[in-house]
Write a protein that holds these residues in place. Sequence first.
Motif, PDB file in Angstrom:
ATOM      1  N   ALA A   1       0.826  -1.208   0.000  1.00 25.33           N
ATOM      2  CA  ALA A   1       0.000   0.000   0.000  1.00 25.33           C
ATOM      3  C   ALA A   1       0.859   1.256   0.000  1.00 25.33           C
ATOM      4  O   ALA A   1       0.587   2.219  -0.726  1.00 25.33           O
ATOM      5  CB  ALA A   1      -0.937  -0.002   1.210  1.00 25.33           C
ATOM      6  N   LEU A   2       1.934   1.245   0.793  1.00 26.06           N
ATOM      7  CA  LEU A   2       2.852   2.390   0.817  1.00 26.06           C
ATOM      8  C   LEU A   2       3.578   2.531  -0.511  1.00 26.06           C
ATOM      9  O   LEU A   2       3.822   3.645  -0.986  1.00 26.06           O
ATOM     10  CB  LEU A   2       3.857   2.227   1.956  1.00 26.06           C
ATOM     11  N   GLY A   3       3.916   1.400  -1.123  1.00 26.69           N
ATOM     12  CA  GLY A   3       4.577   1.434  -2.425  1.00 26.69           C
ATOM     13  C   GLY A   3       3.705   2.050  -3.496  1.00 26.69           C
ATOM     14  O   GLY A   3       4.206   2.649  -4.465  1.00 26.69           O
ATOM     15  N   THR A   4       2.389   1.915  -3.346  1.00 26.67           N
ATOM     16  CA  THR A   4       1.454   2.551  -4.274  1.00 26.67           C
ATOM     17  C   THR A   4       1.214   4.014  -3.906  1.00 26.67           C
ATOM     18  O   THR A   4       1.158   4.894  -4.767  1.00 26.67           O
ATOM     19  CB  THR A   4       0.105   1.806  -4.262  1.00 26.67           C
ATOM     20  N   ALA A   5       1.090   4.271  -2.615  1.00 28.29           N
ATOM     21  CA  ALA A   5       0.714   5.604  -2.142  1.00 28.29           C
ATOM     22  C   ALA A   5       1.822   6.638  -2.330  1.00 28.29           C
ATOM     23  O   ALA A   5       1.551   7.783  -2.711  1.00 28.29           O
ATOM     24  CB  ALA A   5       0.315   5.534  -0.667  1.00 28.29           C
ATOM     25  N   ILE A   6       3.069   6.262  -2.081  1.00 29.33           N
ATOM     26  CA  ILE A   6       4.163   7.244  -2.113  1.00 29.33           C
ATOM     27  C   ILE A   6       4.373   7.832  -3.513  1.00 29.33           C
ATOM     28  O   ILE A   6       4.419   9.057  -3.674  1.00 29.33           O
ATOM     29  CB  ILE A   6       5.462   6.616  -1.558  1.00 29.33           C
ATOM     30  N   PRO A   7       4.507   7.011  -4.580  1.00 29.95           N
ATOM     31  CA  PRO A   7       4.649   7.606  -5.919  1.00 29.95           C
ATOM     32  C   PRO A   7       3.437   8.436  -6.335  1.00 29.95           C
ATOM     33  O   PRO A   7       3.583   9.489  -6.958  1.00 29.95           O
ATOM     34  CB  PRO A   7       4.803   6.383  -6.837  1.00 29.95           C
ATOM     35  N   LEU A   8       2.234   7.977  -5.960  1.00 28.47           N
ATOM     36  CA  LEU A   8       1.027   8.721  -6.288  1.00 28.47           C
ATOM     37  C   LEU A   8       0.997  10.061  -5.551  1.00 28.47           C
ATOM     38  O   LEU A   8       0.572  11.092  -6.106  1.00 28.47           O
ATOM     39  CB  LEU A   8      -0.213   7.896  -5.941  1.00 28.47           C
ATOM     40  N   LEU A   9       1.465  10.063  -4.316  1.00 24.60           N
ATOM     41  CA  LEU A   9       1.531  11.307  -3.543  1.00 24.60           C
ATOM     42  C   LEU A   9       2.504  12.297  -4.190  1.00 24.60           C
ATOM     43  O   LEU A   9       2.232  13.503  -4.272  1.00 24.60           O
ATOM     44  CB  LEU A   9       1.964  10.996  -2.110  1.00 24.60           C
ATOM     45  N   ILE A  10       3.635  11.784  -4.662  1.00 25.91           N
ATOM     46  CA  ILE A  10       4.622  12.649  -5.332  1.00 25.91           C
ATOM     47  C   ILE A  10       4.023  13.242  -6.611  1.00 25.91           C
ATOM     48  O   ILE A  10       4.194  14.430  -6.899  1.00 25.91           O
ATOM     49  CB  ILE A  10       5.904  11.845  -5.640  1.00 25.91           C
ATOM     50  N   THR A  11       3.316  12.411  -7.384  1.00 23.31           N
ATOM     51  CA  THR A  11       2.656  12.915  -8.597  1.00 23.31           C
ATOM     52  C   THR A  11       1.659  14.013  -8.249  1.00 23.31           C
ATOM     53  O   THR A  11       1.585  15.044  -8.926  1.00 23.31           O
ATOM     54  CB  THR A  11       1.923  11.770  -9.318  1.00 23.31           C
ATOM     55  N   SER A  12       0.894  13.803  -7.171  1.00 17.07           N
ATOM     56  CA  SER A  12      -0.159  14.748  -6.795  1.00 17.07           C
ATOM     57  C   SER A  12       0.395  16.055  -6.262  1.00 17.07           C
ATOM     58  O   SER A  12      -0.178  17.120  -6.506  1.00 17.07           O
ATOM     59  CB  SER A  12      -1.068  14.106  -5.731  1.00 17.07           C
ATOM     60  N   VAL A  13       1.510  15.982  -5.566  1.00 17.89           N
ATOM     61  CA  VAL A  13       2.053  17.173  -4.884  1.00 17.89           C
ATOM     62  C   VAL A  13       3.044  17.919  -5.768  1.00 17.89           C
ATOM     63  O   VAL A  13       3.082  19.164  -5.759  1.00 17.89           O
ATOM     64  CB  VAL A  13       2.715  16.791  -3.548  1.00 17.89           C
ATOM     65  N   LEU A  14       3.856  17.197  -6.548  1.00 20.60           N
ATOM     66  CA  LEU A  14       4.926  17.841  -7.303  1.00 20.60           C
ATOM     67  C   LEU A  14       4.628  18.038  -8.790  1.00 20.60           C
ATOM     68  O   LEU A  14       5.083  19.015  -9.382  1.00 20.60           O
ATOM     69  CB  LEU A  14       6.221  17.012  -7.167  1.00 20.60           C
ATOM     70  N   PHE A  15       3.862  17.119  -9.405  1.00 23.64           N
ATOM     71  CA  PHE A  15       3.635  17.233 -10.853  1.00 23.64           C
ATOM     72  C   PHE A  15       2.393  18.037 -11.196  1.00 23.64           C
ATOM     73  O   PHE A  15       2.461  19.035 -11.923  1.00 23.64           O
ATOM     74  CB  PHE A  15       3.547  15.843 -11.482  1.00 23.64           C
ATOM     75  N   LEU A  16       1.240  17.630 -10.673  1.00 28.34           N
ATOM     76  CA  LEU A  16      -0.014  18.265 -11.076  1.00 28.34           C
ATOM     77  C   LEU A  16      -0.087  19.758 -10.762  1.00 28.34           C
ATOM     78  O   LEU A  16      -0.534  20.535 -11.617  1.00 28.34           O
ATOM     79  CB  LEU A  16      -1.200  17.541 -10.432  1.00 28.34           C
ATOM     80  N   PRO A  17       0.348  20.220  -9.583  1.00 28.13           N
ATOM     81  CA  PRO A  17       0.249  21.661  -9.301  1.00 28.13           C
ATOM     82  C   PRO A  17       1.037  22.527 -10.266  1.00 28.13           C
ATOM     83  O   PRO A  17       0.688  23.694 -10.478  1.00 28.13           O
ATOM     84  CB  PRO A  17       0.804  21.780  -7.873  1.00 28.13           C
ATOM     85  N   ILE A  18       2.110  21.999 -10.852  1.00 29.35           N
ATOM     86  CA  ILE A  18       2.925  22.782 -11.782  1.00 29.35           C
ATOM     87  C   ILE A  18       2.102  23.178 -13.011  1.00 29.35           C
ATOM     88  O   ILE A  18       2.333  24.226 -13.626  1.00 29.35           O
ATOM     89  CB  ILE A  18       4.162  21.968 -12.217  1.00 29.35           C
ATOM     90  N   HIS A  19       1.091  22.351 -13.342  1.00 26.97           N
ATOM     91  CA  HIS A  19       0.317  22.578 -14.561  1.00 26.97           C
ATOM     92  C   HIS A  19      -0.990  23.329 -14.292  1.00 26.97           C
ATOM     93  O   HIS A  19      -1.838  23.423 -15.169  1.00 26.97           O
ATOM     94  CB  HIS A  19       0.016  21.239 -15.240  1.00 26.97           C
ATOM     95  N   VAL A  20      -1.151  23.852 -13.093  1.00 25.31           N
ATOM     96  CA  VAL A  20      -2.357  24.636 -12.786  1.00 25.31           C
ATOM     97  C   VAL A  20      -2.155  26.059 -13.271  1.00 25.31           C
ATOM     98  O   VAL A  20      -1.134  26.669 -12.982  1.00 25.31           O
ATOM     99  CB  VAL A  20      -2.635  24.606 -11.268  1.00 25.31           C
TER     100      VAL A  20
END
Length: 362
Positions: free
Chosen positions: A343-362
């Motif tokens: 679960a952590l292996g799934t959550a950590i990369p997804l959290l990084i995508t949500s916090v670091l990648f998506l906001p850059i494109h707002v």
Amino acid sequence: VGTKNAVLRSVARFAAVNNSEALNDAVKTALSFYTVIGGIVLFITCIVAFGFKSLFHFPPNLSVAAKAVVVLFGIGIAAEFPLTVFGSILEGLQRYGTVAVIHIVTTVSRSFLVVAALLSGQGVVAVALITVLTNLAAAVAKTFAVRAAMPALRVRLGWSSHHAVTLGTFGLVTFWISIAQSLRFQSDSIVIGSFMSVESITMFSIASKLAEYYMGGVQGLATVFTPVFSHLSARGEKEELRQTLILANRLSSLVAFPFGCLLFVVGHSLINVWVGPKYADSALLLKILILPITLYVAQAGTPKVLYGLGRPVALAKVLLAEGLANIVLSVALIGSYGLLGVALGTAIPLLITSVLFLPIHV
């Protein structure tokens, strides 16, 4: 899936600037592509029909019915492929009300007809025939709706090299994005099955399925913004596009945070009611997954604007990296932490995508 998004975007762009010639070229290219796919499906159906007895081993009393069902669905799918273009056109024109009415009428009609057929003693062949015919009726209804909305549209087969490359490239990228998103949890089952028992797969799947339903629901609501972004981009209305993106993410957040909090708080009770107390430990896995998923879907408008602008490559690269990181971390953590590690292996990369990648494109 990928080609549908490509057609949707093309229709929205060309309709926004009243470029009828480019719109007709894009539609005829997509229609030709889908017709070829339909022909391939029909060819495969014929092969399966002629070699049915050697390919499948049904009891004699079920063989004829099984063959009829396979042939019916094969013919239905082959016929539906070219007609799916018109559903994409309606969505590209933002005629979601028309699409919704057609789907509702089709679903209700199919349900009544299936119930009536079963009550009258009909079997699986009748159910298959009803399903195929109602699906085709819905596709034909969308075709007439497109003709009514766009009288100038010329429905014909043809090929435009430029549009074929554009549709193919964009469609391939968006297809792989959809695959990457669907494999976000599927790869976990493979990892668990390789290192733990089959029962552990069930335990994790309960949490991941609830998370997927939640994630898919919010993302589905944001889909309506894709043609809007394409429309505004084609017209060069950058400020309106920016405001629409903010609105899309605000609406996504309005749905994502309450439902995310609800799953976090009552997830344990929901799992108990759904599958029983035997799988109560899935609730902790669900809580680990919910946090990054909520942050991701709260920005559901951002991936849609990338689709609308025709720039999904960056998203594809990030999701691919996320998927690889998911597998590596899950394998690394499963030995020490078991299902929590996955679960952590799934959550950590997804959290990084949500916090670091998506906001850059707002």
